[in-house]
Design a protein around this motif. Structure first.
Motif, PDB file in Angstrom:
ATOM      1  N   GLY A 105       0.819  -1.211   0.000  1.00 51.24           N
ATOM      2  CA  GLY A 105       0.000   0.000   0.000  1.00 51.24           C
ATOM      3  C   GLY A 105       0.850   1.256   0.000  1.00 51.24           C
ATOM      4  O   GLY A 105       0.484   2.265  -0.615  1.00 51.24           O
ATOM      5  N   ASN A 155      -3.578 -12.095  -2.973  1.00 46.69           N
ATOM      6  CA  ASN A 155      -2.391 -11.339  -2.589  1.00 46.69           C
ATOM      7  C   ASN A 155      -1.134 -11.731  -3.363  1.00 46.69           C
ATOM      8  O   ASN A 155      -0.206 -10.938  -3.483  1.00 46.69           O
ATOM      9  N   ILE A 177      -3.042  -3.352  -7.523  1.00 46.28           N
ATOM     10  CA  ILE A 177      -3.920  -3.181  -6.363  1.00 46.28           C
ATOM     11  C   ILE A 177      -5.381  -3.044  -6.799  1.00 46.28           C
ATOM     12  O   ILE A 177      -6.285  -3.639  -6.208  1.00 46.28           O
ATOM     13  N   ALA A 223      -8.372  -5.687  -5.735  1.00 48.17           N
ATOM     14  CA  ALA A 223      -9.572  -5.235  -5.020  1.00 48.17           C
ATOM     15  C   ALA A 223     -10.829  -5.486  -5.840  1.00 48.17           C
ATOM     16  O   ALA A 223     -11.845  -5.971  -5.313  1.00 48.17           O
ATOM     17  N   THR A 260     -11.624  -9.315  -6.222  1.00 49.92           N
ATOM     18  CA  THR A 260     -12.084  -9.907  -4.966  1.00 49.92           C
ATOM     19  C   THR A 260     -13.508  -9.480  -4.644  1.00 49.92           C
ATOM     20  O   THR A 260     -14.323 -10.287  -4.176  1.00 49.92           O
ATOM     21  N   LEU A 299     -10.647 -10.328   1.434  1.00 53.81           N
ATOM     22  CA  LEU A 299     -10.861  -8.905   1.168  1.00 53.81           C
ATOM     23  C   LEU A 299     -10.373  -8.051   2.334  1.00 53.81           C
ATOM     24  O   LEU A 299      -9.697  -7.039   2.140  1.00 53.81           O
ATOM     25  N   THR A 324      -6.574  -8.011   2.719  1.00 56.41           N
ATOM     26  CA  THR A 324      -5.891  -7.328   1.623  1.00 56.41           C
ATOM     27  C   THR A 324      -6.123  -5.825   1.674  1.00 56.41           C
ATOM     28  O   THR A 324      -5.174  -5.031   1.661  1.00 56.41           O
ATOM     29  N   LEU A 325      -7.394  -5.414   1.746  1.00 55.54           N
ATOM     30  CA  LEU A 325      -7.712  -3.999   1.598  1.00 55.54           C
ATOM     31  C   LEU A 325      -7.372  -3.167   2.832  1.00 55.54           C
ATOM     32  O   LEU A 325      -6.959  -2.010   2.693  1.00 55.54           O
ATOM     33  N   GLY A 360      -4.972  -0.141   2.378  1.00 55.82           N
ATOM     34  CA  GLY A 360      -5.532   1.191   2.578  1.00 55.82           C
ATOM     35  C   GLY A 360      -4.740   2.007   3.586  1.00 55.82           C
ATOM     36  O   GLY A 360      -4.508   3.215   3.395  1.00 55.82           O
TER      37      GLY A 360
END
Length: 223
Positions: free
Chosen positions: A53, A113, A130, A134, A137, A173, A176-177, A181
């Motif tokens: 990120g 990932n 990325i 996102a 997913t 999700l 990962t996010l 983020g």
């Protein structure tokens, strides 16, 4: 006359250390090592996702969204080409219903990932990677069970609602996010700290892979 025979060992009795189970069961040490591996991989993955990120620029992220050609091609490949290829392979090799559904499941799953890790290792476009992760997913919550329902009907007849992988996809999700983020926010407010976190994440990935390889070899090695 007293018998010299020893009574048979009771089922489930352990050795002197109390760690083994009858019938080849898993020992306490094996369970602890397996749990340790899971914690190690989880922590290493969170640190790596945070670093990924930090490699994302918000301005370039907006450019990718305004010109979504790469994203659309990726989604077509993920939810059209791959499920169709998995279906054709299952037919060509005449797989039974269990093996065929397993192949279909692999063909319908989003990249996750690992694609992000490969992108950062080869110095790829992290912004596109990325967005692709996102988007695929999120869409997998609906398109993955739909693809499975369409192609698996050749072997089984299952209601589409029973194929919804809400738990697994939601976990992927979130893992990962959320760290990605946070990394994007760090890049936006503290660019120098973000550069440091990118380097730390790469070293974390390397150390995690080395330790995982060593411990897995220890678990699979001879007793």
């Amino acid at each position: 006359m007293a018998s010299s025979e020893q009574p048979p060992a009771t089922a489930g009795s352990g050795g002197p250390d109390g760690g083994s189970l009858a019938g080849g069961g898993e020992t306490f040490g094996d369970r602890s090592l397996s749990q340790g591996l899971s914690v190690l991989v989880g922590l290493g993955l969170c640190v790596t996702m945070l670093g990924l990120g930090c490699a994302v620029e918000l301005g370039q992220l907006g450019q990718q969204l305004r010109r979504p050609v790469g994203l659309l091609l990726a989604l077509l490949g993920q939810f059209v080409a791959m499920p169709l290829l998995a279906f054709l392979l299952a037919l060509i090799f005449a797989l039974d219903e269990v093996a065929a559904v397993a192949v279909l499941l692999c063909g319908c799953c989003p990249g996750g990932n690992l694609s992000n890790l490969m992108s950062v290792l080869v110095d790829g476009d992290m912004n596109l990677s990325i967005i692709m992760t996102a988007s695929s997913t999120l869409l997998a919550l609906f398109l993955m069970p739909l693809c499975l329902w369409i192609y698996s009907r050749y072997w089984i007849n299952t209601a589409v609602v029973q194929l919804l992988p809400l738990g697994a996809v939601s976990l992927t999700l979130g893992s990962t996010l959320l760290p990605i983020g946070l990394g994007v926010l760090i890049r936006y407010r503290h660019p120098r700290a973000a550069d440091l976190l990118v380097k730390i994440s790469l070293w974390s990935l390397l150390v995690t892979l080395v330790v995982l390889f060593i411990l897995t070899g220890t678990m699979l090695g001879p007793d």
